[in-house]
Scaffold this motif. Structure first.
Motif, PDB file in Angstrom:
ATOM      1  N   VAL A  11       0.832  -1.203   0.000  1.00 21.00           N
ATOM      2  CA  VAL A  11       0.000   0.000   0.000  1.00 21.00           C
ATOM      3  C   VAL A  11       0.867   1.255   0.000  1.00 21.00           C
ATOM      4  O   VAL A  11       0.564   2.238  -0.694  1.00 21.00           O
ATOM      5  N   LEU A  12       1.946   1.240   0.773  1.00 27.33           N
ATOM      6  CA  LEU A  12       2.834   2.399   0.808  1.00 27.33           C
ATOM      7  C   LEU A  12       3.490   2.623  -0.559  1.00 27.33           C
ATOM      8  O   LEU A  12       3.643   3.771  -1.008  1.00 27.33           O
ATOM      9  N   GLY A  13       3.877   1.552  -1.236  1.00 23.86           N
ATOM     10  CA  GLY A  13       4.442   1.689  -2.573  1.00 23.86           C
ATOM     11  C   GLY A  13       3.422   2.246  -3.556  1.00 23.86           C
ATOM     12  O   GLY A  13       3.738   3.107  -4.382  1.00 23.86           O
ATOM     13  N   TYR A  14       2.180   1.755  -3.456  1.00 23.29           N
ATOM     14  CA  TYR A  14       1.131   2.266  -4.319  1.00 23.29           C
ATOM     15  C   TYR A  14       0.862   3.742  -4.040  1.00 23.29           C
ATOM     16  O   TYR A  14       0.625   4.525  -4.971  1.00 23.29           O
ATOM     17  N   ALA A  15       0.880   4.130  -2.781  1.00 22.83           N
ATOM     18  CA  ALA A  15       0.651   5.535  -2.427  1.00 22.83           C
ATOM     19  C   ALA A  15       1.716   6.430  -3.048  1.00 22.83           C
ATOM     20  O   ALA A  15       1.419   7.555  -3.488  1.00 22.83           O
ATOM     21  N   ARG A  20       2.552  10.651  -7.657  1.00 18.54           N
ATOM     22  CA  ARG A  20       3.046  11.220  -8.911  1.00 18.54           C
ATOM     23  C   ARG A  20       1.986  11.185 -10.003  1.00 18.54           C
ATOM     24  O   ARG A  20       1.684  12.220 -10.611  1.00 18.54           O
ATOM     25  N   LEU A  21       1.423  10.017 -10.255  1.00 15.59           N
ATOM     26  CA  LEU A  21       0.491   9.894 -11.372  1.00 15.59           C
ATOM     27  C   LEU A  21      -0.818  10.629 -11.100  1.00 15.59           C
ATOM     28  O   LEU A  21      -1.416  11.204 -12.017  1.00 15.59           O
ATOM     29  N   GLY A  22      -1.276  10.616  -9.860  1.00 14.87           N
ATOM     30  CA  GLY A  22      -2.494  11.348  -9.537  1.00 14.87           C
ATOM     31  C   GLY A  22      -2.323  12.839  -9.713  1.00 14.87           C
ATOM     32  O   GLY A  22      -3.250  13.534 -10.158  1.00 14.87           O
ATOM     33  N   SER A  23      -1.144  13.353  -9.403  1.00  7.15           N
ATOM     34  CA  SER A  23      -0.874  14.781  -9.606  1.00  7.15           C
ATOM     35  C   SER A  23      -0.852  15.127 -11.087  1.00  7.15           C
ATOM     36  O   SER A  23      -1.304  16.208 -11.487  1.00  7.15           O
ATOM     37  N   VAL A  24      -0.341  14.215 -11.906  1.00  5.25           N
ATOM     38  CA  VAL A  24      -0.323  14.454 -13.346  1.00  5.25           C
ATOM     39  C   VAL A  24      -1.744  14.523 -13.890  1.00  5.25           C
ATOM     40  O   VAL A  24      -2.073  15.380 -14.717  1.00  5.25           O
ATOM     41  N   MET A  25      -2.622  13.640 -13.416  1.00  4.09           N
ATOM     42  CA  MET A  25      -3.984  13.578 -13.919  1.00  4.09           C
ATOM     43  C   MET A  25      -4.756  14.866 -13.665  1.00  4.09           C
ATOM     44  O   MET A  25      -5.717  15.174 -14.370  1.00  4.09           O
ATOM     45  N   VAL A  26      -4.368  15.625 -12.662  1.00  3.70           N
ATOM     46  CA  VAL A  26      -5.094  16.859 -12.330  1.00  3.70           C
ATOM     47  C   VAL A  26      -4.844  17.938 -13.364  1.00  3.70           C
ATOM     48  O   VAL A  26      -5.709  18.791 -13.602  1.00  3.70           O
ATOM     49  N   ILE A  36     -13.961  18.431 -16.619  1.00  3.12           N
ATOM     50  CA  ILE A  36     -14.023  17.115 -15.976  1.00  3.12           C
ATOM     51  C   ILE A  36     -13.949  17.324 -14.466  1.00  3.12           C
ATOM     52  O   ILE A  36     -13.003  17.938 -13.979  1.00  3.12           O
ATOM     53  N   PRO A  37     -14.913  16.842 -13.704  1.00 10.67           N
ATOM     54  CA  PRO A  37     -14.897  17.048 -12.246  1.00 10.67           C
ATOM     55  C   PRO A  37     -13.613  16.514 -11.618  1.00 10.67           C
ATOM     56  O   PRO A  37     -13.035  15.522 -12.077  1.00 10.67           O
ATOM     57  N   ILE A  38     -13.167  17.186 -10.568  1.00 10.12           N
ATOM     58  CA  ILE A  38     -11.915  16.814  -9.920  1.00 10.12           C
ATOM     59  C   ILE A  38     -11.977  15.401  -9.362  1.00 10.12           C
ATOM     60  O   ILE A  38     -10.981  14.675  -9.354  1.00 10.12           O
ATOM     61  N   ARG A  39     -13.160  14.983  -8.921  1.00 15.25           N
ATOM     62  CA  ARG A  39     -13.292  13.620  -8.393  1.00 15.25           C
ATOM     63  C   ARG A  39     -13.073  12.577  -9.480  1.00 15.25           C
ATOM     64  O   ARG A  39     -12.499  11.509  -9.224  1.00 15.25           O
ATOM     65  N   HIS A  40     -13.520  12.869 -10.698  1.00 13.92           N
ATOM     66  CA  HIS A  40     -13.302  11.938 -11.798  1.00 13.92           C
ATOM     67  C   HIS A  40     -11.829  11.876 -12.180  1.00 13.92           C
ATOM     68  O   HIS A  40     -11.317  10.803 -12.526  1.00 13.92           O
ATOM     69  N   MET A  44      -9.523   8.600 -11.986  1.00  9.53           N
ATOM     70  CA  MET A  44      -8.669   8.147 -13.086  1.00  9.53           C
ATOM     71  C   MET A  44      -7.246   7.932 -12.600  1.00  9.53           C
ATOM     72  O   MET A  44      -6.579   6.963 -12.983  1.00  9.53           O
ATOM     73  N   GLY A  45      -6.776   8.825 -11.732  1.00  8.17           N
ATOM     74  CA  GLY A  45      -5.441   8.659 -11.173  1.00  8.17           C
ATOM     75  C   GLY A  45      -5.329   7.412 -10.324  1.00  8.17           C
ATOM     76  O   GLY A  45      -4.309   6.708 -10.364  1.00  8.17           O
ATOM     77  N   VAL A  46      -6.362   7.109  -9.557  1.00  8.32           N
ATOM     78  CA  VAL A  46      -6.356   5.901  -8.716  1.00  8.32           C
ATOM     79  C   VAL A  46      -6.273   4.643  -9.579  1.00  8.32           C
ATOM     80  O   VAL A  46      -5.459   3.744  -9.327  1.00  8.32           O
ATOM     81  N   VAL A  47      -7.112   4.579 -10.610  1.00  7.80           N
ATOM     82  CA  VAL A  47      -7.138   3.393 -11.477  1.00  7.80           C
ATOM     83  C   VAL A  47      -5.835   3.273 -12.271  1.00  7.80           C
ATOM     84  O   VAL A  47      -5.259   2.180 -12.389  1.00  7.80           O
TER      85      VAL A  47
END
Length: 251
Positions: A11-15, A20-26, A36-40, A44-47
């Protein structure tokens, strides 16, 4: 290692990957648009982080205290924001081109109430940006963006940040965005120069000619014609430039 420790390390590795990738998606063009809503975007970053986690060099992590993870999360988030914002800066080159075209063709003329206050230029800039975002998906360049996210770990190893190089690349991105925006709008400068010189000569020969009322519709019509003819080459030049940066993450 017991099961609890194993799951915690995963989980820590995934976090760390999600930081990084979640910040890019924003911020990334096409995925991080304001419509596109911020939650979406975060979903997308989570998936995407879950799908790319095995392909990244980030493995299971172990820390003595949770606070040891915080500096790594800050670094990874900063890298992700830098990638997304740099791509957004390159997209703004189309916005700059739209404003320049609107000014040259008279769409932003403040003396015309219906299209004053740069409304015409704003609409044109928005249209060009939406066209650029559409081309990212039509040409499957979003697959290249995903590949670039994995490649970013070769350029920026996990937990390491090169602040000086990132700042230099940001300055180059701004300069390059201005350059590409001016370059693709160059045909309109030529058109505006030729037509305005012609209108000036006509006004010298016929001083009573209401040049503004005659020239404005002709200038707008000529600008729309040049836009229809030059738009494919304009968008191709920008898309090629953007894809080159995506493939290298550097200028």
């Amino acid at each position: 290692m017991d099961l609890t420790a194993l799951l915690t390390s995963q989980v820590l590795g995934y976090a760390l990957v999600f930081a990084r990738l979640g910040s890019v998606m924003v911020f990334m063009p096409g995925i991080g648009e304001q419509m596109i809503p911020i939650r979406h975007r975060l979903a997308m970053g989570v998936v995407l982080s879950l799908a790319l986690y095995p392909a990244t060099p980030v493995g299971p992590l172990q820390f003595d205290t949770p606070l040891d993870l915080f500096p790594l999360l800050v670094v990874e988030t900063a890298i992700g924001i830098w990638i997304g914002v740099t791509a957004r800066i390159l997209l703004s080159g189309l916005q700059l081109a739209g404003y320049q075209v609107g000014i040259v063709t008279g769409l932003s003329n403040a003396f015309a109430p219906s299209i004053g206050s740069f409304e015409g230029s704003t609409l044109l800039a928005t249209a060009l940006m939406l066209t650029g975002v559409t081309l990212i998906f039509v040409t499957d360049l979003h697959h290249g963006i995903i590949e670039a996210l994995v490649m970013s770990y070769d350029i920026f190893p996990p937990g390491r940040i090169m602040a000086g190089d990132m700042a230099e690349q940001t300055v180059r991105a701004v300069s390059h965005s201005f350059y590409i925006g001016t370059m693709i709008s160059a045909p309109f400068f030529v058109m505006g120069l030729v037509l305005n010189v012609g209108f000036g000569l006509a006004n010298r020969m016929m001083p009573t000619l209401p040049v503004f009322f005659v020239a404005a519709p002709l200038l707008i019509a000529a600008g729309m014609f040049v836009l229809v003819v030059a738009a494919p080459a304009m968008m191709h030049a920008w898309l090629e430039d953007f894809s080159r940066w995506v493939g290298l993450l550097a200028f």
